[in-house]
Design a protein around this motif. Sequence first.
Motif, PDB file in Angstrom:
ATOM      1  N   SER A  95       0.589  -1.445  -0.130  1.00 23.47           N
ATOM      2  CA  SER A  95       0.490  -0.015   0.336  1.00 23.47           C
ATOM      3  C   SER A  95       1.041   1.293   0.171  1.00 23.47           C
ATOM      4  N   ASP A  96       1.145   1.669  -1.241  1.00 19.54           N
ATOM      5  CA  ASP A  96       1.726   3.055  -1.247  1.00 19.54           C
ATOM      6  C   ASP A  96       1.561   4.397  -0.919  1.00 19.54           C
ATOM      7  N   VAL A  97       2.442   5.228  -0.451  1.00 23.42           N
ATOM      8  CA  VAL A  97       2.507   6.496  -0.168  1.00 23.42           C
ATOM      9  C   VAL A  97       2.655   7.620  -1.482  1.00 23.42           C
ATOM     10  N   GLY A 109       5.027   1.166   1.031  1.00 23.68           N
ATOM     11  CA  GLY A 109       4.176   0.849   2.557  1.00 23.68           C
ATOM     12  C   GLY A 109       4.024  -0.581   1.942  1.00 23.68           C
ATOM     13  N   ILE A 141      -3.458  13.712   5.920  1.00 20.92           N
ATOM     14  CA  ILE A 141      -3.255  12.661   6.952  1.00 20.92           C
ATOM     15  C   ILE A 141      -2.019  12.759   7.271  1.00 20.92           C
ATOM     16  N   GLY A 190      -6.245   9.833   6.823  1.00 19.17           N
ATOM     17  CA  GLY A 190      -5.701   8.401   6.833  1.00 19.17           C
ATOM     18  C   GLY A 190      -4.242   8.673   7.775  1.00 19.17           C
ATOM     19  N   ILE A 249       0.114   6.820   8.127  1.00 14.91           N
ATOM     20  CA  ILE A 249       1.297   6.597   7.606  1.00 14.91           C
ATOM     21  C   ILE A 249       1.675   6.216   8.814  1.00 14.91           C
ATOM     22  N   PRO A 283      -7.798   4.120   5.234  1.00 14.57           N
ATOM     23  CA  PRO A 283      -6.237   4.143   4.767  1.00 14.57           C
ATOM     24  C   PRO A 283      -4.976   4.116   5.585  1.00 14.57           C
ATOM     25  N   THR A 299      -0.993   2.790   6.090  1.00 14.55           N
ATOM     26  CA  THR A 299      -0.058   1.996   5.286  1.00 14.55           C
ATOM     27  C   THR A 299       0.782   2.058   6.770  1.00 14.55           C
ATOM     28  N   THR A 303      -0.899  11.179  -0.576  1.00 10.52           N
ATOM     29  CA  THR A 303      -2.472   9.788  -0.879  1.00 10.52           C
ATOM     30  C   THR A 303      -1.989   9.085  -0.443  1.00 10.52           C
ATOM     31  N   ILE A 304      -2.326   7.697   0.251  1.00  3.19           N
ATOM     32  CA  ILE A 304      -2.396   6.353   0.245  1.00  3.19           C
ATOM     33  C   ILE A 304      -3.015   6.090  -0.643  1.00  3.19           C
TER      34      ILE A 304
END
Length: 608
Positions: A186-188, A198, A247, A273, A275, A292, A294, A317-318
């Motif tokens: 799950s990328d940032v 991620g 986020i 979101g 992180i 969201p 990650t 964004t995620i």
Amino acid sequence: MGPVPSRWRGTCMESNDVDSFKCNRKLIGARYYNDSDASSAVPHTARDMIGHGTHVASTAAGNSLPDVSYYGLASGTAKGGSPGSRIAMYRVCTFFGCRGSSILAAFDDAISDGVDVLSLSLGSSAVFELEFSTDPIAIGAYHAVAKGITVVCSAGNDGPSPRTVVNIAPWILTVGATTIDRDFESDVVLGGNKVIKGGGINFANIKKSPAYPLIYGSLAKSNSSKVDDARNCKPNSLGEDKIKGRIVLCDNDDGEYTQTEKLEEVKRLGGVGLILIDDEIRAVSSRYGAFPLTVITSKDASEILSYINSTTNPVATILATVSVEQYKPAPAVAYFSSRGPSYATKNLLKPDIAAPGVNILAAWIGNDTAEAPAGKEPPLFNLLSGTSMACPHVSGIAATVKSQNPSWSPSAVRSAIMTTATEKNNLKAPMTTHSGSVATPYDYGAGEVSPSGPLQPGLVYETETADYLQFLCNYGYDISKIKLISPTLPDGFTCPKSANADLISNMNYPSIAISKFNGNESKKVSRTVTNVGTDDETQYTVSVSAAAGVDVKVIPDTLKFTKNSKKLSYQVIFSSNGSSSVKGAVFGSITWTNGKHKVRSPFVVSSD
């Protein structure tokens, strides 16, 4: 499947739940154990109420089923380790835990019912350091193995600290956990479309372009909170006006609150979101539903922090999770997998083997609405991690080996699994731990299990019941204590006066462990191997991979098997090579090969 074998003596117990299930030709037995003093809230049924039993049973022996996934992730064909095997379930655990009396009763029933392999995805916490004479799993397993039943157990989830491995009796096959070559990514995406990889499982449905303001937890602290609490996004440490619509980047090194609790806090304050920074859980994907979330490594976090600190209006964004196949490096030892050396004795190497135990897809109970993300039906397959998931991989392989070699003893099955394991990953490099350091037999035992290698091991190390009794003598038990494990002993059995812990190293085990090696005197152990290959007349030669500080000599260095000589013995002499002394533990291996088979035994030599 064909009719249930006539030798099966098990049963499918009646239950008091509304829709009582029935056994069939696949699930041929189901028993449950409720203690008389347990609450009436304990259901009188063998039915799995939480999913754990369903998951591990299907991993061990589930039939092949195409087109399965976890809501589109990890899609493919699911198949247990021994799909042709029948399954009998013994529910020993309730919501109140797993009682020793239930575990022992289940062992008794399983032995009487006629099982071939017992898979136990349970064990005590490492902090208890149970004695063999008071450990219900060790006691029950001893009786099962004495009856020819292979017992496979989880090593525990108390890693990565040393001396945390459990289920350490030598008659148990003890399994640690590794990752597989699949990642849930799950990328940032940062401003400028910089992508940071991620991990975690989320079904995020937010913009794919970096359109949301990004803030670090410490910069979003409430007026009354501490900076350390805010950077970890602890509940009640963040200011709602600073979180709403953003986020949030959070550390996860407080050890006080779970990922889910931090998720709920950010969500409550209106965050878009989350992180999380955590090197350990990055490789073990948790499920976060539609929110969201990650997880990134500390190395990648420094890049995001640099971006936040150098940008006036940082945005991100995620992305929703995708499955990444052929992930490298893999396998790697999972951070949670319990480690050796054994707390009981350093002269027996544990764990024995490692197997896939991270993000494993397997069957799930069909009415678990709590597991379903918003707007989705309950999953029929689920992703779980733990040595509980690793254990049935090995149990399934053990069942396959036993089905093709019905006369083999539990120790022969264990030996075949251990001596054909690999220490290399898919980069053809030594396996590593979660931190990237080279893993050792204290992490994975003999290595990563091979699904097919154990079917043709060439040679096996057989360990008899008498060897286990001798082990207990050498461990320090007297006859009265041994009888707590084995009430009946062979006629005239006594512990020899020479019994001592050093002699544990001499047990005919597929691995070798030497302790208190000071280099002043050599240590000698003996092993006996049995030729189970197709060639009666064959010759094996030895090779040694040894670490600095230790000289290893094998006598003889050649073993010539004939029709009349199926069993041959050899000695291994460990001595100091003079160049450097052993400090701590050093590792190596002894491999016998005849050109067709490689039979590898790991060893550890410890100075303490």
